[in-house]
Motif scaffolding. Structure first.
Motif, short mmCIF file in Angstrom:
data_model
loop_
_atom_site.label_atom_id
_atom_site.label_comp_id
_atom_site.label_asym_id
_atom_site.label_seq_id
_atom_site.Cartn_x
_atom_site.Cartn_y
_atom_site.Cartn_z
N ALA A 40 -0.11 -9.63 7.92
CA ALA A 40 0.91 -9.63 6.85
C ALA A 40 0.58 -8.60 5.76
O ALA A 40 1.42 -7.75 5.44
CB ALA A 40 1.08 -11.03 6.26
N PRO A 41 -0.64 -8.61 5.18
CA PRO A 41 -0.93 -7.56 4.18
C PRO A 41 -0.95 -6.16 4.79
O PRO A 41 -0.56 -5.19 4.14
CB PRO A 41 -2.30 -7.94 3.62
N ARG A 71 3.47 0.45 -6.54
CA ARG A 71 3.50 -1.00 -6.79
C ARG A 71 2.66 -1.79 -5.80
O ARG A 71 2.50 -3.00 -5.94
CB ARG A 71 4.95 -1.50 -6.70
N LEU A 72 2.12 -1.13 -4.77
CA LEU A 72 1.45 -1.84 -3.68
C LEU A 72 0.28 -2.71 -4.15
O LEU A 72 0.20 -3.89 -3.79
CB LEU A 72 0.99 -0.84 -2.61
N ALA A 77 -1.99 -8.09 -5.02
CA ALA A 77 -2.78 -8.95 -5.91
C ALA A 77 -2.04 -10.24 -6.26
O ALA A 77 -2.66 -11.21 -6.69
CB ALA A 77 -3.15 -8.20 -7.19
N GLY A 78 -0.73 -10.25 -6.07
CA GLY A 78 0.07 -11.42 -6.43
C GLY A 78 0.49 -12.21 -5.21
O GLY A 78 -0.05 -12.07 -4.12
N ARG A 79 1.49 -13.05 -5.42
CA ARG A 79 2.06 -13.86 -4.34
C ARG A 79 3.29 -13.15 -3.79
O ARG A 79 4.11 -12.66 -4.56
CB ARG A 79 2.44 -15.24 -4.85
N TRP A 80 3.41 -13.13 -2.49
CA TRP A 80 4.54 -12.50 -1.84
C TRP A 80 4.69 -13.14 -0.47
O TRP A 80 3.79 -13.84 0.01
CB TRP A 80 4.36 -10.98 -1.72
N ALA A 81 5.82 -12.93 0.15
CA ALA A 81 6.06 -13.51 1.48
C ALA A 81 7.06 -12.67 2.24
O ALA A 81 7.91 -12.01 1.65
CB ALA A 81 6.60 -14.94 1.34
#
Length: 135
Positions: A40-41, A71-72, A77-81
């Motif tokens: 995923a990352p 912005r990568l 560093a944050g939450r994403w899905a």
């Protein structure tokens, strides 16, 4: 949509292709997850580079990344899905081989197997759930 798949048993059996040349895929007959903790990352990073051969939006974006590379790091560093969106593309309802879902934490970790998917320009990774009597 950065990855676009059309699934149809009949069209897959007939070896039909989509506009642009991608093959129509048959139903997925295994319980699986489309991304892993590793893939995923990695895919998010891929989307901050120019689209590759397999990327659906390549014709539209050209060399423009889907995600702003500046912005990568903040995104990672944050939450994403990633969200999968499934819909019937015909007026008639699905009569056989429907999509099934399960709660992720209902499958024990020992029942999960990681596998690689080799594309022309990248390697993806998915999870399979092995069959056990507990299912």
């Amino acid at each position: 949509a950065f990855d676009h798949n059309v699934r149809s048993k009949a069209l897959s059996d007939a070896k039909r292709k989509l506009e642009g040349g991608s093959a129509v895929q048959g139903p997925a007959f295994v319980v699986h997850g489309d991304y892993t903790r590793t893939s995923a990352p990695r895919r998010l990073r891929d989307l901050a580079t120019p689209p590759k051969v397999n990327d659906t939006l390549r014709k539209l974006l050209g060399e423009q990344p889907l995600i702003d590379p500046a912005r990568l790091d903040a995104l990672l560093a944050g939450r994403w899905a990633f969200m999968n969106v499934w819909r019937n593309i015909k007026a008639t309802p699905v009569q056989e081989l429907p999509l099934g879902l399960c709660q992720g934490d209902s499958v024990p970790l020992e029942d999960i197997v990681t596998f690689e998917i080799h594309y022309a320009d990248r390697i993806g990774e998915n999870y399979f759930a092995v069959h056990t009597e507990g299912h």
